[in-house]
Design an enzyme around this catalytic site. Sequence first.
Site, short mmCIF file in Angstrom:
data_model
loop_
_atom_site.label_atom_id
_atom_site.label_comp_id
_atom_site.label_asym_id
_atom_site.label_seq_id
_atom_site.Cartn_x
_atom_site.Cartn_y
_atom_site.Cartn_z
N MET A 67 0.83 -1.21 0.00
CA MET A 67 0.00 0.00 0.00
C MET A 67 0.86 1.25 0.00
O MET A 67 0.49 2.28 -0.59
CB MET A 67 -0.95 0.00 1.20
N ASP B 173 -0.44 17.60 -11.77
CA ASP B 173 -0.62 18.97 -11.29
C ASP B 173 0.37 19.93 -11.94
O ASP B 173 0.02 21.07 -12.27
CB ASP B 173 -0.46 19.00 -9.77
#
Length: 303
Positions: A98, A113
């Site tokens: 994870m 971004d």
Amino acid sequence: MIDITSKIDTLRSAIASAELFVSETNMNAVRNNQVPKGDVFASAKAAGLLAIKNTSHVLPHCHPIPVEFSNFEFNIKNKEIIEIKVEVRTIYKTGCEMEALHGVSVAALTVYDMLKPVDKLIEIRNIKLLNKTGGKSDNKIYYKINVKASVLVISDTVKKGRSKDESGNVIRQRLKSFNVDIKDIEIVQDDIKLIQRKVKSYCKNNFDLVITTGGTGVSPRDCTHEAIKPLIELEIPGIMESARAYGQKRMPYSMLSRGIAGFIGDTLILTFPGSPKAAGEYMDSLFPYVLHLLKVKKGFHHS
């Protein structure tokens, strides 16, 4: 969160990847370091590293883990694809997949971004786990060998019917979970000759594994060590050292056990304490890893 207190620390790793599909304008800006917000890959690496370290703060069921290594790769695969790969390593009770997935996701978002002021034609695709090692995923091979096993309960009170056998049942149930074939479970009194006679019979009948439970303490009747020690042909001290160290982290008396482990011929003998809790802890600390010894004895090797 899931309880992982019974697990042992092992070296674990995970590699995750993501792809960004970008326009030719964005790709040229990246190649020529002309993105207005700055160095795209350096910023993405920093953001991804922070994401790795803070995974448990974002994903509520993830355990906080010690992140001991991370690596980022940024590859321009062709005119429209930027590939990101992230590797994470830890030595802990649970895996780090994870952390790798979180890290690669945030790195991809950072690239997104930084490129959107140049051209908004960007897609993040194919976030996936490529590989993980450590823990159960590395030990499945041990489940594939045939192991003929016996459990020997050593207890005056159980033999005389004054108490029930609990530790033997704990061991038996755990062995079944590893596909170990339990051919026999017997109860004998704390008596050196009786213990030796029974263990010798198991060895004569070609048992691969014998686990005794009980008689490893320091009370006047505890004699398992004295019974088994003279029979052992190849002692393996690290087995019981590992089990005692595991138990000592959970209660302060594990160090008092005089358990011994080793081979009599091709039969592996493990001597566990008589407490059901301690027997379970010994199983947690040693299995399935100790089955590697039987693989070696049977002539199996990792491919």
